[in-house]
Design a protein around this motif. Structure first.
Motif, PDB file in Angstrom:
ATOM      1  N   LEU A  33       0.836  -1.198   0.000  1.00  0.00           N
ATOM      2  CA  LEU A  33       0.000   0.000   0.000  1.00  0.00           C
ATOM      3  C   LEU A  33       0.875   1.255   0.000  1.00  0.00           C
ATOM      4  CD1 LEU A  33      -2.675  -1.262   2.549  1.00  0.00           C
ATOM      5  CD2 LEU A  33      -2.949  -1.031   0.078  1.00  0.00           C
ATOM      6  N   GLU A  34       1.926   1.230   0.847  1.00  0.00           N
ATOM      7  CA  GLU A  34       2.851   2.377   0.873  1.00  0.00           C
ATOM      8  C   GLU A  34       3.438   2.598  -0.511  1.00  0.00           C
ATOM      9  OE1 GLU A  34       4.251   3.998   3.673  1.00  0.00           O
ATOM     10  OE2 GLU A  34       3.322   2.921   5.351  1.00  0.00           O
ATOM     11  N   SER A  35       3.832   1.503  -1.111  1.00  0.00           N
ATOM     12  CA  SER A  35       4.500   1.618  -2.401  1.00  0.00           C
ATOM     13  C   SER A  35       3.539   2.165  -3.470  1.00  0.00           C
ATOM     14  CB  SER A  35       5.079   0.256  -2.742  1.00  0.00           C
ATOM     15  OG  SER A  35       5.099   0.055  -4.103  1.00  0.00           O
ATOM     16  N   ILE A  36       2.264   1.818  -3.359  1.00  0.00           N
ATOM     17  CA  ILE A  36       1.280   2.371  -4.306  1.00  0.00           C
ATOM     18  C   ILE A  36       1.183   3.889  -4.140  1.00  0.00           C
ATOM     19  CG2 ILE A  36      -1.183   2.433  -4.858  1.00  0.00           C
ATOM     20  CD1 ILE A  36      -1.234  -0.596  -4.188  1.00  0.00           C
ATOM     21  N   PHE A  37       1.182   4.327  -2.870  1.00  0.00           N
ATOM     22  CA  PHE A  37       1.167   5.779  -2.632  1.00  0.00           C
ATOM     23  C   PHE A  37       2.409   6.448  -3.213  1.00  0.00           C
ATOM     24  CE2 PHE A  37      -1.950   5.102   0.864  1.00  0.00           C
ATOM     25  CZ  PHE A  37      -2.845   6.074   0.479  1.00  0.00           C
ATOM     26  N   THR A  38       3.555   5.811  -2.953  1.00  0.00           N
ATOM     27  CA  THR A  38       4.807   6.410  -3.406  1.00  0.00           C
ATOM     28  C   THR A  38       4.802   6.589  -4.920  1.00  0.00           C
ATOM     29  OG1 THR A  38       5.813   5.148  -1.641  1.00  0.00           O
ATOM     30  CG2 THR A  38       7.304   6.226  -3.199  1.00  0.00           C
ATOM     31  N   LYS A  39       4.325   5.557  -5.620  1.00  0.00           N
ATOM     32  CA  LYS A  39       4.344   5.638  -7.079  1.00  0.00           C
ATOM     33  C   LYS A  39       3.499   6.794  -7.587  1.00  0.00           C
ATOM     34  CE  LYS A  39       5.644   1.034  -8.362  1.00  0.00           C
ATOM     35  NZ  LYS A  39       5.239  -0.236  -8.946  1.00  0.00           N
ATOM     36  N   VAL A  40       2.398   7.043  -6.891  1.00  0.00           N
ATOM     37  CA  VAL A  40       1.531   8.130  -7.351  1.00  0.00           C
ATOM     38  C   VAL A  40       2.233   9.479  -7.200  1.00  0.00           C
ATOM     39  CG1 VAL A  40      -0.600   9.377  -6.825  1.00  0.00           C
ATOM     40  CG2 VAL A  40      -0.618   6.907  -6.973  1.00  0.00           C
ATOM     41  N   ILE A  49      -9.576   2.022   4.009  1.00  0.00           N
ATOM     42  CA  ILE A  49     -10.776   2.435   4.748  1.00  0.00           C
ATOM     43  C   ILE A  49     -11.494   1.215   5.295  1.00  0.00           C
ATOM     44  CG2 ILE A  49     -13.029   3.565   4.559  1.00  0.00           C
ATOM     45  CD1 ILE A  49     -11.797   5.293   2.328  1.00  0.00           C
ATOM     46  N   HIS A  50     -11.512   0.169   4.494  1.00  0.00           N
ATOM     47  CA  HIS A  50     -12.186  -1.054   4.940  1.00  0.00           C
ATOM     48  C   HIS A  50     -11.506  -1.615   6.183  1.00  0.00           C
ATOM     49  CE1 HIS A  50     -13.810  -5.100   4.957  1.00  0.00           C
ATOM     50  NE2 HIS A  50     -12.569  -5.544   4.988  1.00  0.00           N
ATOM     51  N   MET A  51     -10.179  -1.642   6.185  1.00  0.00           N
ATOM     52  CA  MET A  51      -9.461  -2.188   7.350  1.00  0.00           C
ATOM     53  C   MET A  51      -9.582  -1.247   8.551  1.00  0.00           C
ATOM     54  SD  MET A  51      -6.117  -3.996   5.653  1.00  0.00           S
ATOM     55  CE  MET A  51      -5.260  -2.515   5.257  1.00  0.00           C
ATOM     56  N   ASP A  52      -9.608   0.055   8.256  1.00  0.00           N
ATOM     57  CA  ASP A  52      -9.846   1.077   9.278  1.00  0.00           C
ATOM     58  C   ASP A  52      -8.992   0.856  10.517  1.00  0.00           C
ATOM     59  OD1 ASP A  52     -10.935   3.365  10.251  1.00  0.00           O
ATOM     60  OD2 ASP A  52     -12.746   2.419  11.046  1.00  0.00           O
ATOM     61  N   SER A  53      -7.722   0.555  10.339  1.00  0.00           N
ATOM     62  CA  SER A  53      -6.918   0.253  11.518  1.00  0.00           C
ATOM     63  C   SER A  53      -5.598   1.019  11.548  1.00  0.00           C
ATOM     64  CB  SER A  53      -6.630  -1.248  11.580  1.00  0.00           C
ATOM     65  OG  SER A  53      -5.972  -1.645  10.395  1.00  0.00           O
ATOM     66  N   ASP A  54      -5.146   1.495  10.400  1.00  0.00           N
ATOM     67  CA  ASP A  54      -3.818   2.088  10.377  1.00  0.00           C
ATOM     68  C   ASP A  54      -3.925   3.609  10.217  1.00  0.00           C
ATOM     69  OD1 ASP A  54      -1.309   3.027   9.733  1.00  0.00           O
ATOM     70  OD2 ASP A  54      -0.736   1.140   8.767  1.00  0.00           O
ATOM     71  N   PRO A  55      -3.762   4.340  11.324  1.00  0.00           N
ATOM     72  CA  PRO A  55      -3.957   5.797  11.241  1.00  0.00           C
ATOM     73  C   PRO A  55      -3.028   6.447  10.219  1.00  0.00           C
ATOM     74  CG  PRO A  55      -3.722   5.089  13.522  1.00  0.00           C
ATOM     75  CD  PRO A  55      -3.429   3.907  12.679  1.00  0.00           C
ATOM     76  N   ALA A  56      -1.785   5.985  10.153  1.00  0.00           N
ATOM     77  CA  ALA A  56      -0.846   6.628   9.237  1.00  0.00           C
ATOM     78  C   ALA A  56      -1.348   6.542   7.799  1.00  0.00           C
ATOM     79  CB  ALA A  56       0.522   5.980   9.369  1.00  0.00           C
ATOM     80  N   LEU A  57      -1.802   5.343   7.411  1.00  0.00           N
ATOM     81  CA  LEU A  57      -2.276   5.168   6.041  1.00  0.00           C
ATOM     82  C   LEU A  57      -3.543   5.981   5.789  1.00  0.00           C
ATOM     83  CD1 LEU A  57      -1.689   1.371   5.346  1.00  0.00           C
ATOM     84  CD2 LEU A  57      -0.622   3.299   4.185  1.00  0.00           C
ATOM     85  N   LEU A  58      -4.433   5.997   6.771  1.00  0.00           N
ATOM     86  CA  LEU A  58      -5.683   6.749   6.594  1.00  0.00           C
ATOM     87  C   LEU A  58      -5.388   8.234   6.385  1.00  0.00           C
ATOM     88  CD1 LEU A  58      -7.931   4.971   9.218  1.00  0.00           C
ATOM     89  CD2 LEU A  58      -8.520   5.281   6.820  1.00  0.00           C
ATOM     90  N   ILE A  59      -4.471   8.750   7.188  1.00  0.00           N
ATOM     91  CA  ILE A  59      -4.155  10.170   7.060  1.00  0.00           C
ATOM     92  C   ILE A  59      -3.468  10.446   5.718  1.00  0.00           C
ATOM     93  CG2 ILE A  59      -2.857  12.094   8.062  1.00  0.00           C
ATOM     94  CD1 ILE A  59      -5.284  11.064   9.722  1.00  0.00           C
ATOM     95  N   ARG A  60      -2.601   9.499   5.326  1.00  0.00           N
ATOM     96  CA  ARG A  60      -1.924   9.666   4.043  1.00  0.00           C
ATOM     97  C   ARG A  60      -2.950   9.672   2.906  1.00  0.00           C
ATOM     98  NH1 ARG A  60       3.505   6.469   2.086  1.00  0.00           N
ATOM     99  NH2 ARG A  60       3.802   7.733   0.229  1.00  0.00           N
ATOM    100  N   ALA A  61      -3.924   8.755   3.007  1.00  0.00           N
ATOM    101  CA  ALA A  61      -4.977   8.695   1.986  1.00  0.00           C
ATOM    102  C   ALA A  61      -5.702  10.029   1.922  1.00  0.00           C
ATOM    103  CB  ALA A  61      -5.958   7.581   2.330  1.00  0.00           C
ATOM    104  N   CYS A  62      -5.965  10.562   3.097  1.00  0.00           N
ATOM    105  CA  CYS A  62      -6.728  11.799   3.136  1.00  0.00           C
ATOM    106  C   CYS A  62      -5.954  12.946   2.487  1.00  0.00           C
ATOM    107  CB  CYS A  62      -7.070  12.121   4.576  1.00  0.00           C
ATOM    108  SG  CYS A  62      -8.266  13.399   4.706  1.00  0.00           S
ATOM    109  N   SER A  63      -4.669  13.015   2.760  1.00  0.00           N
ATOM    110  CA  SER A  63      -3.954  14.159   2.192  1.00  0.00           C
ATOM    111  C   SER A  63      -3.784  13.974   0.677  1.00  0.00           C
ATOM    112  CB  SER A  63      -2.622  14.366   2.905  1.00  0.00           C
ATOM    113  OG  SER A  63      -1.687  13.430   2.453  1.00  0.00           O
ATOM    114  N   GLN A  64      -3.636  12.705   0.243  1.00  0.00           N
ATOM    115  CA  GLN A  64      -3.550  12.462  -1.205  1.00  0.00           C
ATOM    116  C   GLN A  64      -4.852  12.887  -1.889  1.00  0.00           C
ATOM    117  OE1 GLN A  64      -0.778  11.132  -3.084  1.00  0.00           O
ATOM    118  NE2 GLN A  64      -2.146  12.123  -4.538  1.00  0.00           N
ATOM    119  N   LEU A  65      -5.968  12.500  -1.300  1.00  0.00           N
ATOM    120  CA  LEU A  65      -7.262  12.867  -1.894  1.00  0.00           C
ATOM    121  C   LEU A  65      -7.431  14.381  -1.869  1.00  0.00           C
ATOM    122  CD1 LEU A  65      -9.606  10.107  -0.462  1.00  0.00           C
ATOM    123  CD2 LEU A  65      -8.704  10.304  -2.773  1.00  0.00           C
TER     124      LEU A  65
END
Lengths: 972, 157
Positions: free
Chosen positions: A283-290, A317-333
């Motif tokens: 998942l991290e790597s997918i963010f990085t590539k973007v 969002i489905h896993m709803d467990s990793d705050p770092a990823l959720l916040i990263r998703a939010c800033s990307q969006l």
């Protein structure tokens, strides 16, 4: 003619050219009929037809079918082609079957036999063809016939990859048709291990199948989680050129990646720490590539990359467990919210809605509030604005509610009509949910009514009344505010309803101020009274009755008002009845009894707001209106529901609304709860005014005054209940204008009173100039309807043939009787035929005369054509008599989508991009009668600046032009 | 999962339709007519996605043709857009810069190619090479058969 690959069929190409060269629809139909006759005779006579010819003719039939014509022969020939040993013939046979044969065809057994043979073929191309056909038809019967063969092919060691791929998706399709054929036991692990297959194509196909199986039985397929994660990790970490042709515009295997991510969404985060961290790396790597600089400027590159990203976010969002990823998703969006591509902004808004529902990321989403509000104001595409509203709704909480509600209210003033109702519901819900101060809530709702009164449904204004009644801290404020709102010279009728109700309950709280004394309140409400609809006037009558109790000083004024002819002799039975009863009550009852009867409404039981239910329902509304069982909890029933019941508050008060959601809201499940004016019949149980369940003591007080309420002719006022004067011996007429709604649809209520409901359901086949109408007579009274007869009056029997089915003379209590009419349009007709329905209820004769909803447009079928043809024909019909024109004021808000829908439902084909002015509509159609066909062209020009329309109809028949124009006038 | 796929011209003429869920013929006609109207009314710069009934519509215009997919509301919109693009690429490669006429005159080929690419509403094979290989294997068989039957006709076999 373009080049034809494979072995071309010359005859087919020639035929297609011929069709394309046809100058008009008629010529095309003629050419097609000629060809059909030719093929039919070939199939019938020529026993020596070879495979090639059969293939060619079957192909032609297919082409004709795809043009939109019906094909009623050739199926057998197509099935014959299946057993040809030539691939090309077989292939065309299969194509014809996939497109044209329905799953319940009697040829299915033959087809299945042929498929069986091909599945067993040694040639994989034949096997593949058979699999594709199974997948294309995908019926239950197929599922049963092949449930053994297909899983076998899927995991077979001999089958080539292509066959495995088809087998996987074929099985998936069959599972959808027959879920019980899911393979299990030993198959499970073999299927799961397809995720490890060397061939990416096989994995891609298998992944969809596995996801479906997982949905059925997650535990059994749990092993797929670690396999999917490692497959994903291999894809994500591979250099883009490693996967060769599975790399799409420099993105490695985007389809497979998305399918794998989606598969993982079916499981909670893995227990295995190793798997979990591996997935996190992916998942991290997918963010990085973007965030890396793009490898290509092509939109395909960024689309594919972002498609994977959105799927990854959805998994996060489905896993709803990793705050770092959720916040990263939010800033990307957040970045995407300002993307230059509309598509990306749309998706970012949509995806953020999900993020807002997670507690972890909710606050991060709120940071983007300003951008979202801005999107609401500046986006040019309404579907994007809709997403912005959804997101604002999702991100709203106590801290930002006032601001968001304010922004939404501001936008509501200019919002598209198509989304106003939903917006109103959302604003109402937010205001209620987050109100810390209920006077703010009251303000918001009154603002809603002011800004978009037409879109405020009953649920919304009922709710504000419930809340005011339940909270004494806001009652005085509410009374003061509605009083002020009513000062506006033109206020919406919903405002009058809310105002009337609240003043009736709490007007005394502001009567101390001479500027809002009892007399002033009464004058104010009464000044609105004459302009209101009947049910609002009924509500106001109740308010005035309550005033008699609250303000004895104006009792005589109110009694005088009641005695006025416009009330006590009003033609409307309900109004008249209320007036008579209220007047009597005010004369007979002592102050004590009055005070008991008209006591302040008790608090409503606290319950969940049904506005929410309404909002949910609204999403699925359009297609459900016709389903007969829905919403029919109350007897008597009609087969149809008024389709507009849920959308327009004005029409909502109509008697066809039995059992709509609004009743549930107020707990009015039985008509006896409905308060005093309806003791004898149920006709105003449909929400003239919100009434909580009255305590039993109130009811008995009521009965004391009126005597026995159960015998219609017993008490003093009973007579007015079942047979109001003025209707006693006369005939109830339903005028044509009342049934003009049936121009646009084929079912609904024609007439309804306390005794009977007449519903209609019809269907027409314009091209054959025939139709069926079914009238449904429902007995609503408490007695059987006897001597029931129906007579048809048809002034043009030579133009329109009507054949009525016989029906029995009695309709039992709560029963519904159907009568069918067969119609045939022989030639153009212009009058609407009527039925005269007579019956007796308790020896009291009643007659109703109503038009049968059949207009000339029911025999109109749309005709699509290009601009050139349209203008050529338009010019041809230039005689003054061929044209009819009308100008009229817009009756509804001018809205392209709904106008288009209306024209289509009338029967026209709306022709886009023809009129040089894009605001205008042009449409064409043909009226089919037994003797002639009348070509009809229409042009409708809306003029926004003064809300007017100009309608021009040109047809080859003078009568038709006039009739269509006058029918459609005032309908937009 | 794709529910159905429509190809239609700017004038609203349906060129190809593929239904992946069982639907009555009458309903098919009604739905496609409605949808074509909705899509044709949209302006060029508008978003390629829209909610329609209980589905999501993803569409894109290539020259005179609209490619339009109705999908489930949970499907990945961007990827559907790329499914459309890949199909266009497949047609383009097969016909050699494809135009609307190719699809009209060779509608059966357009169907055959689609069946190799998408099956049961799901992507079956994303490799352009592999799809075209499968389609040309079909063509080779057809041509062989054509040669054989010609030879038979002249009594040469």
């Amino acid at each position: 003619m373009p080049n034809v690959r494979g072995d071309g069929m010359r005859g087919l190409a020639v035929f297609i050219s011929d069709i394309r060269n046809c100058k008009s629809k008629e010529a095309e139909v003629k050419r097609i009929n000629k060809e059909l006759a030719n093929i039919r005779s070939k199939f019938k006579g020529d026993k020596t037809l070879d495979g090639y010819q059969k293939k060619k003719y079957v192909c032609k039939l297919l082409f004709i079918f795809l043009l939109g014509h019906d094909i009623d022969f050739g199926h057998m020939e197509a099935v014959n082609l299946l057993s040809s040993n030539k691939y090309s013939e077989k292939q065309v046979g299969y194509l014809f079957i996939s497109v044209l044969i329905s799953a319940d065809s009697e040829l299915m057994r033959l087809i299945i036999q042929s498929i069986k043979t091909d599945l067993a073929s040694r040639n994989p191309i034949f096997v593949n063809l058979a699999l594709q056909c199974i997948a294309n038809i995908g019926s239950k019967e197929m599922a049963e016939a092949f449930q053994q063969d297909i899983p076998r092919l899927l995991v077979s060691g001999d089958a080539i990859d292509l066959v495995k791929q088809s087998a996987a998706l074929c099985l998936l399709r069959l599972l959808r048709a027959a879920p019980d054929i899911a393979p299990s036991g030993e198959w499970t692990s073999r299927i799961v291990h397809l995720l490890n297959d060397q061939n990416m194509g096989v994995v891609t196909a298998a992944c969809s199948l596995i996801e479906a199986l997982v949905k059925k039985n997650p535990a059994e397929y749990k092993a797929c989680v670690s396999l999917a994660v490692s497959r994903l990790s291999r894809i994500v970490s591979s250099p883009y050129n490693d996967l060769q042709d599975y790399t799409y515009y420099f993105v490695p295997a985007p389809w497979l990646s998305v399918k794998l991510l989606r598969l993982l969404e079916n499981y909670p985060p893995s227990d295995d720490a190793g798997v979990r961290s591996r997935l996190n790396e992916c998942l991290e790597s997918i963010f990085t590539k973007v965030s890396e600089p793009p490898k290509s400027k092509k939109v395909q590159h960024s689309n594919a990359k972002n498609a994977v990203l959105f799927e990854a976010i959805s998994l996060i969002i489905h896993m709803d467990s990793d705050p770092a990823l959720l916040i990263r998703a939010c800033s990307q969006l957040g970045q995407f919210l300002q993307h230059r591509e509309t598509n990306m902004r749309y998706l970012a808004l949509e995806c953020m809605c999900l993020l807002a529902t997670s507690e972890i990321s909710h606050d991060a989403v709120k940071k983007h509030q300003e951008t979202v509000v801005n999107a609401l104001k500046t986006e040019r595409d309404v579907s994007v604005r809709q997403r912005a509203i959804d997101l604002l709704y999702a991100m709203c909480d106590k801290s930002n509610a006032e601001e968001i509600v304010q922004e939404m209210l501001a936008y509501l003033e200019s919002a598209d009509y198509s989304i106003r109702e939903e917006m109103v519901l959302k604003i109402a819900i937010l205001a209620e949910k987050y109100a810390s101060d209920y006077s703010w809530y009251v303000d918001v709702i009154l603002n809603l009514i002011r800004i978009a009164g037409d879109y405020v449904s009953e649920e919304v204004w009922y709710r504000v009344i419930q809340i005011v009644i339940n909270r004494d801290d806001v009652q005085g404020y509410a009374a003061k505010t509605v009083f002020e709102a009513l000062q506006a010279p033109a206020c919406h009728e919903n405002m009058v309803k809310v105002g009337g109700y609240i003043l009736g309950e709490f007007g005394n709280l502001i009567a101390g101020d001479p500027r809002s004394s009892s007399q002033v309140q009464f004058d104010l409400l009464y000044s609105k009274y004459p302009l209101c609809s009947v049910n609002t006037r009924c509500l106001l009558l109740s308010t005035f009755m309550k005033f008699i109790n609250l303000f004895p000083e104006i009792k005589t004024t109110i009694q005088d008002m009641l005695q006025n002819d416009t009330n006590i002799r009003n033609a409307d039975a309900e109004l008249q009845q209320r007036t008579v009863e209220y007047l009597q009550l005010s004369n007979i009852a002592s102050a004590d009894i009055l005070a008991t009867v008209l006591e302040e409404m008790p608090a409503f039981p606290e319950r969940e707001s049904s506005i929410l239910a309404k909002l949910k329902k609204k999403k699925e509304l359009p297609d459900n209106v016709e389903s007969p069982s829905k919403e029919h909890r109350h007897l008597p029933q009609a087969i149809v529901n008024s389709a507009d019941g849920a959308s327009s508050p004005e029409r909502n008060g109509g008697p066809s609304n039995y059992g709509s959601a609004s009743m549930d809201l107020l707990g009015l499940n039985s008509p006896t709860n409905d308060g005093m004016a309806s003791t004898n019949n149920g006709i105003n149980s449909n929400g003239y005014a919100p009434q909580p369940q009255a305590p039993a003591s109130d009811m008995s007080a009521l009965f004391d005054v009126f005597g026995s309420p159960t015998q219609p002719n017993g008490g003093d006022f009973g007579n007015s209940a079942s047979s109001p004067p003025g209707q006693k011996s006369g005939v109830q007429l339903v005028s044509e204008s009342n049934i003009k709604k049936f121009l646009f649809r084929n079912s609904g209520i024609v007439f309804e009173n306390e005794a009977i409901q007449i519903g209609v359901k019809s269907q027409f086949t314009p091209t054959q100039a025939i139709g069926q109408i079914e009238l449904y007579y429902g007995n609503k009274s408490t007695m059987p309807l006897t001597n029931f007869t129906v007579q048809v009056h048809n002034t043009e029997p030579n133009a329109l043939l009507i054949q009525a089915q016989d029906i029995g003379p009695v309709i039992q209590i709560s029963a519904q009787v159907k009568q069918q009419f067969n119609l045939r349009c022989v030639t153009v007709f212009s009058q609407t035929p009527t039925v005269r329905i007579s019956f007796s209820m308790n020896n009291f004769p009643m007659t109703i005369e109503a038009p049968i909803p059949v207009f000339i447009n029911k025999f109109l079928e749309g005709a699509a054509m290009d601009g050139e043809t349209f203008f050529a024909r338009w010019k041809k019909l230039s005689l003054p008599a061929q044209e009819a024109q009308e100008q009229f004021f817009a009756k509804y808000p001018i809205d392209a989508a709904s106008t288009q829908e209306k024209l289509t439902s009338i029967g026209f084909a709306v022709l886009p991009n023809i009129d040089p002015n894009p605001e205008n509509f042009v449409a064409a159609g043909i009226i089919y009668t037994g003797s002639t066909q009348v070509g009809c062209l229409l042009r409708l020009e809306p003029r926004r600046q003064d809300s007017k329309y100009r309608l021009t109809v040109r047809t080859s028949n003078e009568g038709v032009s006039k009739r269509l124009a006058s029918l459609l006038k005032d309908e937009f | 999962m794709i529910q159905f796929l429509l190809l239609f011209s700017r004038q609203g003429k349906l060129r190809l339709q593929k239904w992946y869920v069982a639907t009555e013929e009458k309903q098919k006609k009604k739905l496609s007519r409605e949808l074509i109207n909705v899509v044709l009314q949209r302006k060029p710069k508008m978003c390629s996605f829209l909610e329609w009934k209980d589905m999501k519509i993803v569409y894109k215009r290539y020259a005179s043709l609209y490619f339009c997919c109705a999908v489930e509301s949970t499907d990945n919109e961007l990827l559907i857009l790329e499914i459309i693009h890949r199909y266009v690429e497949l047609l383009d490669k097969y016909f050699g810069s494809v135009c609307e006429l190719d699809i009209i005159f060779n509608f059966e080929k357009a169907y055959f190619i689609l069946d190799e690419f998408i099956l049961g509403g799901e992507v079956q094979e994303t490799s352009k090479k592999n799809v075209l290989k499968a389609v040309s294997a079909q063509d080779v068989m057809q041509e062989d058969e054509a040669v054989t039957s010609a030879l038979e006709e002249f009594g040469l076999v």
